[in-house]
Motif scaffolding. Structure first.
Motif, PDB file in Angstrom:
ATOM      1  N   VAL A 101      41.641  41.300  39.793  1.00 51.12           N
ATOM      2  CA  VAL A 101      41.770  41.144  41.256  1.00 51.12           C
ATOM      3  C   VAL A 101      40.579  41.061  41.978  1.00 51.12           C
ATOM      4  O   VAL A 101      40.207  40.426  42.767  1.00 51.12           O
ATOM      5  N   LEU A 122      39.211  37.721  41.400  1.00 46.87           N
ATOM      6  CA  LEU A 122      40.026  36.845  42.542  1.00 46.87           C
ATOM      7  C   LEU A 122      39.526  36.947  43.953  1.00 46.87           C
ATOM      8  O   LEU A 122      39.162  36.001  44.693  1.00 46.87           O
ATOM      9  N   TRP A 153      37.843  34.023  46.180  1.00 49.41           N
ATOM     10  CA  TRP A 153      38.123  33.566  47.667  1.00 49.41           C
ATOM     11  C   TRP A 153      36.973  33.866  48.496  1.00 49.41           C
ATOM     12  O   TRP A 153      37.126  32.849  49.390  1.00 49.41           O
ATOM     13  N   PRO A 168      49.933  33.654  35.573  1.00 50.18           N
ATOM     14  CA  PRO A 168      49.825  34.008  36.983  1.00 50.18           C
ATOM     15  C   PRO A 168      48.586  33.989  37.508  1.00 50.18           C
ATOM     16  O   PRO A 168      48.196  33.873  38.803  1.00 50.18           O
ATOM     17  N   VAL A 169      47.457  34.413  36.618  1.00 55.10           N
ATOM     18  CA  VAL A 169      46.273  34.526  37.044  1.00 55.10           C
ATOM     19  C   VAL A 169      45.454  33.310  37.227  1.00 55.10           C
ATOM     20  O   VAL A 169      45.114  32.986  38.351  1.00 55.10           O
ATOM     21  N   TRP A 208      47.060  32.120  40.775  1.00 62.73           N
ATOM     22  CA  TRP A 208      46.027  32.709  41.857  1.00 62.73           C
ATOM     23  C   TRP A 208      44.742  31.889  41.889  1.00 62.73           C
ATOM     24  O   TRP A 208      44.398  32.044  43.050  1.00 62.73           O
ATOM     25  N   LEU A 259      44.391  28.675  43.752  1.00 62.07           N
ATOM     26  CA  LEU A 259      44.370  28.605  45.263  1.00 62.07           C
ATOM     27  C   LEU A 259      42.962  28.215  46.040  1.00 62.07           C
ATOM     28  O   LEU A 259      42.791  27.361  46.618  1.00 62.07           O
TER      29      LEU A 259
END
Length: 260
Positions: A4, A7, A11, A177-178, A181, A184
């Motif tokens: 996370v 991530l 982002w 799932p990773v 994410w 995006l």
């Protein structure tokens, strides 16, 4: 849950660089247009048209071709330039002759570079920027830097995604799932690059919106006359030349492909 944090880094890099690219692109489109709200520009010279279409090196190419066609300079397909008439008609031509040197012969590549960096070309650029027809140097530099930053962010997202999926001790089905994410911010960076390319292609990076409209308004040159050939070189560059040996000369003696 270390992925996370990775991530969030992805982002952050994607968001910051994309916002910067959008701001720089918007500024490049708006500021020159605002500067050009005054009277319509005067008729531009071929040198000025060449600068708007291809920058300083296009101006140098135009000067070399013009001097060659008028037998003031001999451009050999091997990539050498020889002075025939040592009297230049303008400052750009005089810069070319000075760059060739007292022996009257030189490789074309350094001559082209010297002509592109001449004070006369810098002054020409300043006039076009003041008229709102050319993009200021700082804006072009900022745009290139912003595009490189977004590309770097896209690479960073891929690297962080790979690191997150390869972390030891993860459960089965964790990678899917990773990857989704991390996909995006990757889509954000790639989409921003695609939009920036669409906005600027096939437009010249040297011309402002007003300058591009001027280039788009030019009639297609008619083949045959020297003036039309020079106009074609100013707008399209060396590829407009029909003579393969002359194209090879301006490409440093490398073989030239015919224009289709």
């Amino acid at each position: 849950m270390l992925w996370v944090l990775l991530l969030l880094v992805a982002w952050g890099a994607a968001a910051v660089t994309c916002v910067r690219l959008c701001l720089v692109t918007a500024g490049a489109a708006v500021r020159p247009a605002d500067a050009a709200e005054g009277p319509s520009p005067r008729e531009l010279s071929l040198y000025e048209t060449a600068f708007l279409a291809g920058g300083p090196h296009r101006v140098a190419d135009l000067a070399l071709v013009s001097m060659h066609l008028r037998r003031r300079l001999l451009l050999a397909h091997t990539g050498w330039a020889t002075v025939v008439d040592p009297e230049g008609r303008d400052e750009v031509e005089r810069t070319v002759i000075r760059a060739i040197g007292p022996e009257g012969q030189s490789r074309i590549a350094p001559v082209r570079a010297a002509a592109a960096a001449a004070d006369a070309v810098h002054a020409l650029a300043d006039r076009l920027v003041a008229a709102g027809l050319a993009v200021p140097h700082g804006t072009r530099t900022a745009l290139r830097s912003a595009v490189r930053a977004v590309r770097g962010a896209a690479v960073l997202v891929v690297v962080l995604a790979a690191a997150a999926m390869l972390m030891p001790g993860q459960e089965m089905g964790y990678a899917g799932p990773v990857a989704a994410w991390f996909g995006l911010p990757l889509v954000l960076t790639l989409g921003c690059l695609a939009i920036a390319r669409v906005e600027n292609h096939p437009y010249s990076p040297w011309a402002s919106p007003s300058g591009q409209r001027w280039l788009d308004s030019l009639p297609a040159p008619v083949r045959g006359a020297d003036r039309d050939l020079l106009a074609a070189v100013a707008v399209r560059g060396v590829d407009a030349l029909q003579d393969p040996e002359l194209r090879a000369a301006l490409r440093g003696g490398r073989p030239a492909h015919p224009v289709r």
